[in-house]
Design a protein around this motif. Sequence first.
Motif, PDB file in Angstrom:
ATOM      1  N   GLN A 218      36.716  73.288  59.005  1.00  0.00           N
ATOM      2  CA  GLN A 218      37.841  72.935  58.036  1.00  0.00           C
ATOM      3  C   GLN A 218      37.188  71.588  57.415  1.00  0.00           C
ATOM      4  OE1 GLN A 218      40.431  74.159  56.959  1.00  0.00           O
ATOM      5  NE2 GLN A 218      40.812  72.464  55.668  1.00  0.00           N
TER       6      GLN A 218
ATOM      7  N   GLY B  56      35.113  71.041  48.812  1.00  0.00           N
ATOM      8  CA  GLY B  56      36.197  70.951  47.796  1.00  0.00           C
ATOM      9  C   GLY B  56      35.865  69.710  47.142  1.00  0.00           C
TER      10      GLY B  56
ATOM     11  N   GLU C 251      35.101  69.578  43.017  1.00  0.00           N
ATOM     12  CA  GLU C 251      35.734  68.773  41.915  1.00  0.00           C
ATOM     13  C   GLU C 251      34.851  67.635  41.441  1.00  0.00           C
ATOM     14  OE1 GLU C 251      38.816  69.497  41.059  1.00  0.00           O
ATOM     15  OE2 GLU C 251      38.996  71.146  42.732  1.00  0.00           O
TER      16      GLU C 251
ATOM     17  N   ARG D 283      43.538  63.683  29.349  1.00  0.00           N
ATOM     18  CA  ARG D 283      44.242  64.438  30.327  1.00  0.00           C
ATOM     19  C   ARG D 283      43.369  65.208  31.210  1.00  0.00           C
ATOM     20  NH1 ARG D 283      49.639  65.230  28.988  1.00  0.00           N
ATOM     21  NH2 ARG D 283      50.235  64.719  27.113  1.00  0.00           N
TER      22      ARG D 283
ATOM     23  N   ASN E 136      42.027  62.752  33.506  1.00  0.00           N
ATOM     24  CA  ASN E 136      42.727  62.284  34.576  1.00  0.00           C
ATOM     25  C   ASN E 136      43.055  63.420  35.748  1.00  0.00           C
ATOM     26  OD1 ASN E 136      43.707  59.843  33.162  1.00  0.00           O
ATOM     27  ND2 ASN E 136      45.402  60.590  32.178  1.00  0.00           N
ATOM     28  N   GLU E 137      43.277  64.602  35.123  1.00  0.00           N
ATOM     29  CA  GLU E 137      43.318  65.638  36.040  1.00  0.00           C
ATOM     30  C   GLU E 137      42.095  66.048  37.109  1.00  0.00           C
ATOM     31  OE1 GLU E 137      45.953  68.180  35.473  1.00  0.00           O
ATOM     32  OE2 GLU E 137      45.319  69.527  37.087  1.00  0.00           O
TER      33      GLU E 137
ATOM     34  N   GLU F 276      42.353  63.055  39.426  1.00  0.00           N
ATOM     35  CA  GLU F 276      43.594  63.469  40.535  1.00  0.00           C
ATOM     36  C   GLU F 276      43.191  64.582  41.558  1.00  0.00           C
ATOM     37  OE1 GLU F 276      46.306  61.665  40.030  1.00  0.00           O
ATOM     38  OE2 GLU F 276      47.734  62.536  41.265  1.00  0.00           O
ATOM     39  N   GLN F 277      42.423  65.523  40.928  1.00  0.00           N
ATOM     40  CA  GLN F 277      41.877  66.693  41.943  1.00  0.00           C
ATOM     41  C   GLN F 277      40.985  65.968  42.989  1.00  0.00           C
ATOM     42  OE1 GLN F 277      42.940  69.315  42.316  1.00  0.00           O
ATOM     43  NE2 GLN F 277      43.866  70.513  40.496  1.00  0.00           N
TER      44      GLN F 277
ATOM     45  N   ALA G 128      42.847  64.185  45.515  1.00  0.00           N
ATOM     46  CA  ALA G 128      43.508  65.148  46.680  1.00  0.00           C
ATOM     47  C   ALA G 128      42.529  65.719  47.503  1.00  0.00           C
ATOM     48  CB  ALA G 128      44.217  66.318  45.871  1.00  0.00           C
ATOM     49  N   ALA G 129      41.293  65.977  46.833  1.00  0.00           N
ATOM     50  CA  ALA G 129      40.096  66.765  47.716  1.00  0.00           C
ATOM     51  C   ALA G 129      39.761  65.767  48.788  1.00  0.00           C
ATOM     52  CB  ALA G 129      38.992  67.097  46.943  1.00  0.00           C
TER      53      ALA G 129
ATOM     54  N   ARG H 136      41.588  63.381  50.021  1.00  0.00           N
ATOM     55  CA  ARG H 136      42.644  63.002  50.827  1.00  0.00           C
ATOM     56  C   ARG H 136      42.674  64.285  52.150  1.00  0.00           C
ATOM     57  NH1 ARG H 136      47.728  62.659  47.787  1.00  0.00           N
ATOM     58  NH2 ARG H 136      48.970  62.351  49.562  1.00  0.00           N
ATOM     59  N   ALA H 137      42.381  65.402  51.576  1.00  0.00           N
ATOM     60  CA  ALA H 137      42.312  66.680  52.168  1.00  0.00           C
ATOM     61  C   ALA H 137      41.136  66.703  53.091  1.00  0.00           C
ATOM     62  CB  ALA H 137      42.279  67.780  51.350  1.00  0.00           C
TER      63      ALA H 137
ATOM     64  N   ALA I 296      42.297  64.072  55.763  1.00  0.00           N
ATOM     65  CA  ALA I 296      43.154  64.606  56.980  1.00  0.00           C
ATOM     66  C   ALA I 296      42.359  65.633  57.954  1.00  0.00           C
ATOM     67  CB  ALA I 296      44.210  65.419  56.075  1.00  0.00           C
TER      68      ALA I 296
ATOM     69  N   TYR J 119      48.022  68.191  48.571  1.00  0.00           N
ATOM     70  CA  TYR J 119      47.596  66.720  48.527  1.00  0.00           C
ATOM     71  C   TYR J 119      47.708  66.510  46.861  1.00  0.00           C
ATOM     72  CZ  TYR J 119      46.884  65.815  53.229  1.00  0.00           C
ATOM     73  OH  TYR J 119      47.056  65.769  54.530  1.00  0.00           O
TER      74      TYR J 119
ATOM     75  N   ILE K 135      50.566  62.960  32.219  1.00  0.00           N
ATOM     76  CA  ILE K 135      49.073  62.432  31.573  1.00  0.00           C
ATOM     77  C   ILE K 135      47.996  63.394  32.172  1.00  0.00           C
ATOM     78  CG2 ILE K 135      49.960  60.184  31.695  1.00  0.00           C
ATOM     79  CD1 ILE K 135      48.585  59.645  34.427  1.00  0.00           C
TER      80      ILE K 135
END
Lengths: 197, 351
Positions: A41, A48, A52, A133, A136-137, A140-141, A144-145, A147-148, A151, B268, B347
């Motif tokens: 995992q 991941g 990104e 945009r 930014n996306e 953000e991804q 998230a990757a 943080r995953a 975890a 997440y 955004i």
Amino acid sequence: MNKTTAFITLIILTIITLPIFFITIPVFISIYNGLVRKKNQVEYAFSGVDVELQKRGELIPNLVESVKKYMSFEQNTLKEIVELRSRITQINPGSAERFSLENNLTEQLKQVMVTIENYPDLKSNENMLHLQRSLNEAEEQISAARRAYNASVKTLNDSIQAFPSNLFASIYDFTIRPYFIAEQNSKSAPNLKGLFN
Amino acid sequence: MDKELIVFLNEQAQSLEKSRIKAVNLNRIYSVVKPLRKLLKGILIVVAVLNCIIPILLPVTITIGIMFLLTLAMNDPKAVFESNLKDNFLPKIFEKTKPNLSYSSYGYNNKILKESEILNKGFFADTIEIEGEDYTKGKIENIDVEFFEIKFHKEVTNYTKTAGGCLLSLILIPIEIFKNIFDNDNQPDDVFAGVIKDINMFYSGFFMYADFNKNFTGKIMMIPKQNENLKDKVDEIFTPKSLTKISVENQNINDNYSIYTSDVQTGYYVLSQNLIDRINILSVKENALPIISFIEGKIYFLIPWKKNLFKADIYTKIENENYFLNYIEEINSFEEIVKNLNIDRRIWSKA
């Protein structure tokens, strides 16, 4: 715990629980399999992050093309971004140096985004808005990757350190993984001085 | 408030005041009718039981029955007044203050409720009836939204009534046996004996649906631990795991919630640290834990609360437009929820 100590402890445990081997053997198998799943995992989550970061890298040529006509005074920053991207594609994807360069790239991109505020024509450009945009996306991804990944690293590290899975972790060389942490320079806010001149 | 709105609200206030005075007068009569209704109900039950033993009481039973039915014809004037406010006045106020939102006093969107998958949870498994009111739908800052108050009802065994019914059966059964000995028609009569169930409300809350500010596929469910029951825990162990349980960085949320996601990274991505903190602040402010699901780019939010939106009191005099200020504040509170959760922040790639 070193390998020998873990091995001896496991042998002792097995001998003590021999009368109920029909319970302990499935438990031991389950513990080992759990460690393997958690390790996989972590590797999956790491890939991941890599995906990104690659996606963000693909946006950079478009960004540089869009802004270079307007931001003639920021040519050095743009040049640095292009160079960083080029270096990233050439080095080992899993190396610590790669992530340091990616963090550096994040900082440069943040600075460009702030500087764009000084150029009203560029700021209202349709392509630029879409690009902002998308960036930014992408950021953000990436977050998230990471943080995953953190975890899954926590789950693996907990199993490696807690009893009785630490016995199997020591015997089969499962090692503690580091977390993604922000570098010192990335914790500082972007330079907004130019906005107020 | 602008002049045009003040003039409009003043007109509405005058019209509503007439309605209120009528309701106050009717309430005086109702305050007599309501206890009389209860008394007649009690007498009717006793007379109906006695009628089984003494058949000549039938005309008395019928008379009392008719009187009881006549008392049922009068509705509670307070409820009628509130209903009048919600059906005839609030829609016009919504039109003037929030033209992008439409309002109806009763109803809920069953399709959206099913899509939220909140009803799949064991906590709501016994629901037999759903009641919705104050259904508001439209756009806030170009975001599709829907809100409604919702109540869930389930069947609950009323042990008092069941015991009473059993006691009554104990009295009636010997009478029936005795009657059947001397009855030549050979038709056995029914004597009711069984469990009596009532329909009770077990959950009352406020539901919100909105178009989320990020594009994503899959689902994320945030279920308060207090709303998870044994059925959910058994399902988690024995059914194929399509959802993975995750933890977030906010310890308060981790202590109070079980968070499940179809994909860890998507989980997440949707549950950013900023959003988690905002959910935490909202739950502390409302002193309640909302049930939240994020499915295919939408957010579904159900928070338990016992407030009654757009409540009307017949004893509060309606003098001018200020009477409606509370209602306008409640209408504005819908927007506040969207802003508090930052759903209006666009955004990312989803415009």
